[in-house]
Design an enzyme around this catalytic site. Structure first.
Site, PDB file in Angstrom:
ATOM      1  N   LYS A 144      21.350  -3.599   8.690  1.00  0.00           N
ATOM      2  CA  LYS A 144      20.365  -3.090   7.723  1.00  0.00           C
ATOM      3  C   LYS A 144      19.074  -2.698   8.424  1.00  0.00           C
ATOM      4  O   LYS A 144      18.499  -1.635   8.153  1.00  0.00           O
ATOM      5  CB  LYS A 144      20.055  -4.156   6.676  1.00  0.00           C
ATOM      6  CG  LYS A 144      18.925  -3.779   5.717  1.00  0.00           C
ATOM      7  CD  LYS A 144      18.558  -4.915   4.794  1.00  0.00           C
ATOM      8  CE  LYS A 144      17.458  -5.789   5.348  1.00  0.00           C
ATOM      9  NZ  LYS A 144      16.119  -5.246   5.117  1.00  0.00           N
ATOM     10  N   ASN A 145      18.605  -3.549   9.328  1.00  0.00           N
ATOM     11  CA  ASN A 145      17.321  -3.307   9.974  1.00  0.00           C
ATOM     12  C   ASN A 145      17.363  -2.172  10.978  1.00  0.00           C
ATOM     13  O   ASN A 145      16.326  -1.777  11.515  1.00  0.00           O
ATOM     14  CB  ASN A 145      16.829  -4.584  10.656  1.00  0.00           C
ATOM     15  CG  ASN A 145      16.463  -5.667   9.653  1.00  0.00           C
ATOM     16  OD1 ASN A 145      16.125  -5.369   8.510  1.00  0.00           O
ATOM     17  ND2 ASN A 145      16.538  -6.916  10.074  1.00  0.00           N
ATOM     18  N   ARG A 151      10.308  -3.477   1.610  1.00  0.00           N
ATOM     19  CA  ARG A 151       9.125  -3.619   2.450  1.00  0.00           C
ATOM     20  C   ARG A 151       9.138  -2.660   3.629  1.00  0.00           C
ATOM     21  O   ARG A 151       8.092  -2.225   4.093  1.00  0.00           O
ATOM     22  CB  ARG A 151       9.002  -5.065   2.950  1.00  0.00           C
ATOM     23  CG  ARG A 151       8.683  -6.065   1.856  1.00  0.00           C
ATOM     24  CD  ARG A 151       8.461  -7.459   2.405  1.00  0.00           C
ATOM     25  NE  ARG A 151       7.228  -7.568   3.162  1.00  0.00           N
ATOM     26  CZ  ARG A 151       6.087  -8.049   2.669  1.00  0.00           C
ATOM     27  NH1 ARG A 151       6.027  -8.423   1.408  1.00  0.00           N
ATOM     28  NH2 ARG A 151       5.016  -8.152   3.421  1.00  0.00           N
ATOM     29  N   CYS A 159      10.665  -8.237  -0.443  1.00  0.00           N
ATOM     30  CA  CYS A 159      10.538  -9.690  -0.498  1.00  0.00           C
ATOM     31  C   CYS A 159       9.104 -10.117  -0.233  1.00  0.00           C
ATOM     32  O   CYS A 159       8.435  -9.568   0.644  1.00  0.00           O
ATOM     33  CB  CYS A 159      11.455 -10.343   0.539  1.00  0.00           C
ATOM     34  SG  CYS A 159      13.202 -10.234   0.146  1.00  0.00           S
ATOM     35  N   ARG A 167       2.222  -9.347   5.509  1.00  0.00           N
ATOM     36  CA  ARG A 167       2.908  -8.557   6.529  1.00  0.00           C
ATOM     37  C   ARG A 167       2.154  -7.234   6.573  1.00  0.00           C
ATOM     38  O   ARG A 167       2.614  -6.217   6.083  1.00  0.00           O
ATOM     39  CB  ARG A 167       4.388  -8.376   6.166  1.00  0.00           C
ATOM     40  CG  ARG A 167       5.120  -7.521   7.193  1.00  0.00           C
ATOM     41  CD  ARG A 167       6.592  -7.853   7.326  1.00  0.00           C
ATOM     42  NE  ARG A 167       7.359  -7.749   6.122  1.00  0.00           N
ATOM     43  CZ  ARG A 167       8.697  -7.722   6.105  1.00  0.00           C
ATOM     44  NH1 ARG A 167       9.372  -7.817   7.229  1.00  0.00           N
ATOM     45  NH2 ARG A 167       9.359  -7.633   4.973  1.00  0.00           N
ATOM     46  N   PRO A 168       0.930  -7.245   7.119  1.00  0.00           N
ATOM     47  CA  PRO A 168       0.053  -6.080   7.030  1.00  0.00           C
ATOM     48  C   PRO A 168       0.614  -4.873   7.749  1.00  0.00           C
ATOM     49  O   PRO A 168       1.334  -4.988   8.737  1.00  0.00           O
ATOM     50  CB  PRO A 168      -1.246  -6.568   7.685  1.00  0.00           C
ATOM     51  CG  PRO A 168      -0.817  -7.673   8.601  1.00  0.00           C
ATOM     52  CD  PRO A 168       0.343  -8.328   7.920  1.00  0.00           C
ATOM     53  N   ILE A 169       0.250  -3.694   7.222  1.00  0.00           N
ATOM     54  CA  ILE A 169       0.673  -2.445   7.856  1.00  0.00           C
ATOM     55  C   ILE A 169      -0.443  -1.893   8.724  1.00  0.00           C
ATOM     56  O   ILE A 169      -0.391  -0.738   9.147  1.00  0.00           O
ATOM     57  CB  ILE A 169       1.106  -1.412   6.793  1.00  0.00           C
ATOM     58  CG1 ILE A 169      -0.067  -1.077   5.859  1.00  0.00           C
ATOM     59  CG2 ILE A 169       2.296  -1.930   6.003  1.00  0.00           C
ATOM     60  CD1 ILE A 169       0.249   0.061   4.905  1.00  0.00           C
ATOM     61  N   ASP A 170      -1.443  -2.738   9.016  1.00  0.00           N
ATOM     62  CA  ASP A 170      -2.581  -2.289   9.820  1.00  0.00           C
ATOM     63  C   ASP A 170      -2.132  -1.715  11.167  1.00  0.00           C
ATOM     64  O   ASP A 170      -2.691  -0.728  11.653  1.00  0.00           O
ATOM     65  CB  ASP A 170      -3.544  -3.458  10.089  1.00  0.00           C
ATOM     66  CG  ASP A 170      -4.042  -4.111   8.821  1.00  0.00           C
ATOM     67  OD1 ASP A 170      -3.499  -3.803   7.751  1.00  0.00           O
ATOM     68  OD2 ASP A 170      -4.954  -4.942   8.908  1.00  0.00           O
ATOM     69  N   ASP A 200      14.799 -14.030  10.584  1.00  0.00           N
ATOM     70  CA  ASP A 200      15.766 -13.745   9.526  1.00  0.00           C
ATOM     71  C   ASP A 200      16.943 -14.724   9.528  1.00  0.00           C
ATOM     72  O   ASP A 200      17.650 -14.840   8.528  1.00  0.00           O
ATOM     73  CB  ASP A 200      16.295 -12.316   9.650  1.00  0.00           C
ATOM     74  CG  ASP A 200      15.302 -11.283   9.144  1.00  0.00           C
ATOM     75  OD1 ASP A 200      14.285 -11.690   8.543  1.00  0.00           O
ATOM     76  OD2 ASP A 200      15.530 -10.080   9.342  1.00  0.00           O
ATOM     77  N   ILE A 238       6.588 -16.388  12.476  1.00  0.00           N
ATOM     78  CA  ILE A 238       6.474 -14.964  12.147  1.00  0.00           C
ATOM     79  C   ILE A 238       5.813 -14.765  10.784  1.00  0.00           C
ATOM     80  O   ILE A 238       4.819 -14.035  10.671  1.00  0.00           O
ATOM     81  CB  ILE A 238       7.861 -14.293  12.167  1.00  0.00           C
ATOM     82  CG1 ILE A 238       8.563 -14.575  13.511  1.00  0.00           C
ATOM     83  CG2 ILE A 238       7.714 -12.790  11.943  1.00  0.00           C
ATOM     84  CD1 ILE A 238       7.841 -14.050  14.723  1.00  0.00           C
ATOM     85  N   ARG A 252      20.298  -6.710  -1.038  1.00  0.00           N
ATOM     86  CA  ARG A 252      19.469  -5.862  -0.169  1.00  0.00           C
ATOM     87  C   ARG A 252      19.992  -5.871   1.263  1.00  0.00           C
ATOM     88  O   ARG A 252      19.786  -4.892   1.997  1.00  0.00           O
ATOM     89  CB  ARG A 252      18.016  -6.335  -0.178  1.00  0.00           C
ATOM     90  CG  ARG A 252      17.259  -6.069  -1.471  1.00  0.00           C
ATOM     91  CD  ARG A 252      15.795  -6.474  -1.344  1.00  0.00           C
ATOM     92  NE  ARG A 252      15.244  -5.935  -0.119  1.00  0.00           N
ATOM     93  CZ  ARG A 252      14.634  -6.677   0.812  1.00  0.00           C
ATOM     94  NH1 ARG A 252      14.501  -7.979   0.668  1.00  0.00           N
ATOM     95  NH2 ARG A 252      14.160  -6.097   1.905  1.00  0.00           N
TER      96      ARG A 252
END
Length: 429
Positions: free
Chosen positions: A32-33, A102, A126, A131-134, A316, A338, A408
């Site tokens: 998936k990832n 996400r 989830c 889990r910032p997108i900075d 995970d 994490i 998912r």
């Protein structure tokens, strides 16, 4: 409204009768990832792409819907997905699609590169804590993107096109590394990513892009160099096996004391988790793309599991392995490095009789002699998998709701486990 009346929602559950005894062989589906960034990258190609070993997951279906919304032609035939990006004529992703997963932010770099602009909202999925997108935004800004954040929406443009840059990530983020790799593939100049993520999915994305004509070196190492090219062609590519799904099946085998085989795996990708299973007393035998696991009559405790970026123990896999260790002999300690909110499954495991204490990022698991079936709800994707693993070993019936999370990341999980002999059924009420 009265129960059973018009308008009532249908609730799906997994019913597990335990304890189970598993046997046989199962083929692990594609990662998936890995599929999600590959689908995003395909929109940069000048010709169609075919992705083989592409699992049927709700996150993958959402990614395909995003591509269709953007104007790409997307078709599935079995485990193969065909993407023709020629008709792409939009630069926006609706809020409803962004909220479904996400990792939807991985489309940002590809859309800016292809369209010169992008409009999308913050991603959903989830709830695992911040889990910032900075890192994504800062990296794309260094490449020339102008990004304005307004009430949860991102309005992006690249007036002069994206250009190569030196990018040093403060954390080896998989998503940020993927976003930069995709955007840099057709940028003007050379991009160097320092402290890049080293996960196998990064290497899979690099292999795909290079097959399409990109120039990328260093994938799988801490420094990745991307020389931008003017155009990318299409290609056929086989998605790598899902190492997290594989570790979940290994946990199911171990907790039930069952010997099983996994086919279609890459044991090198699994090395960080295999050492944990061996410490727990399992015998592992690897042969090319197959793996056999033979657990002991009772598992041993694992003294310290710390989640870390690859090649460390994957976050995970933490929840399914914790479920496994709930029946081990002794005390196991988990440290989650994490995500801040990745112990939501603990409360549900307690319902099944596990003995787990959490303080901050540390979870202490005291092995018990038996688990008992009970109604539980999947709190997130991997937490849901942990409940399935525990339910297989619990005595009596376990009812698991919240299956939208499990769907998912696992393709027909109940069918896979049933093929190994588990008494597991999906039902609607």
């Amino acid at each position: 409204m009265a129960p059973g009346g018009k308008g009532c929602l249908t609730v799906e559950k997994l019913l597990i009768e335990g304890p189970s005894r598993l046997a046989g062989e199962i083929t692990v589906h594609g990662a998936k990832n890995s599929v999600l960034p590959l689908l995003a990258a395909s929109m940069l190609c000048s010709a169609g792409c075919v992705l083989h070993n592409c699992p049927v997951l709700s996150d993958v279906e959402t990614a395909m819907r995003i591509l269709r919304h953007l104007g790409c032609q997307v078709e599935r035939e079995g485990s193969s997905v065909f993407v023709d990006p020629a008709g792409m004529d939009r630069d926006d992703i609706p809020d409803c699609l962004m909220r479904e997963m996400r990792s939807s932010i991985v489309f940002l770099g590809a859309i800016i590169s292809r369209a010169g602009s992008a409009r999308l909202s913050f991603p959903g999925g989830c709830e695992l804590g911040p889990r910032p997108i900075d890192l994504h935004l800062a990296a794309l800004r260094r490449m020339g993107a102008v990004i304005r954040e307004d009430h949860g929406c991102l309005d992006c443009s690249a007036p002069g096109g994206l250009r190569g840059a030196r990018i040093s990530l403060s954390f080896p983020s998989v998503g940020a590394t993927e976003n930069v790799m995709i955007a840099a593939s057709r940028a003007d100049g050379t991009t160097i990513i320092s402290n890049a993520a080293r996960e196998p999915e990064i290497c899979d994305l690099a292999d795909f892009l290079c097959q399409c004509g990109a120039k990328i070196s260093g994938a799988g190492e801490s420094t990745i160099v991307i020389e931008g090219v003017q155009s990318l062609g299409g290609c056929e590519h086989r998605v790598i096996p899902d190492r997290i799904a594989a570790s979940t099946f290994l946990a199911a085998s171990a907790i039930t004391g069952s010997k099983i085989s996994l086919a279609g795996v890459n044991s090198i990708h699994l090395n960080p988790v295999l050492s944990v299973f061996e410490e727990a007393g399992c015998h592992i035998k690897c042969q090319e793309d197959r793996l056999e696991i033979a657990p002991p009559p009772r598992l041993c405790s694992v003294k310290g599991i710390r989640t870390m970026p690859y090649p460390g123990f994957p976050t995970d896999s933490q929840a399914p392995v914790m479920a496994m260790e709930s029946l081990a002999d002794g005390t196991s300690v988990f440290v989650e490095n994490i995500f801040e909110s990745r112990y939501k499954h603990v409360g549900e495991l307690l319902r099944l009789g596990a003995n787990i204490k959490v303080e901050g990022r540390v979870a202490v698991v005291e092995g018990v002699r038996r688990l008992s079936g009970a109604p539980v709800e999947a709190p997130d994707l991997r937490g849901g998998a942990a409940l399935v693993v525990a339910g297989l070993a619990a005595e009596g019936r376990t009812e698991i709701s919240g299956l939208k999370h499990i769907d998912r990341g696992y393709e027909r999980l109940e069918e896979s486990l049933a093929s190994l002999g588990a008494s597991i059924l999906r039902t609607s009420s």
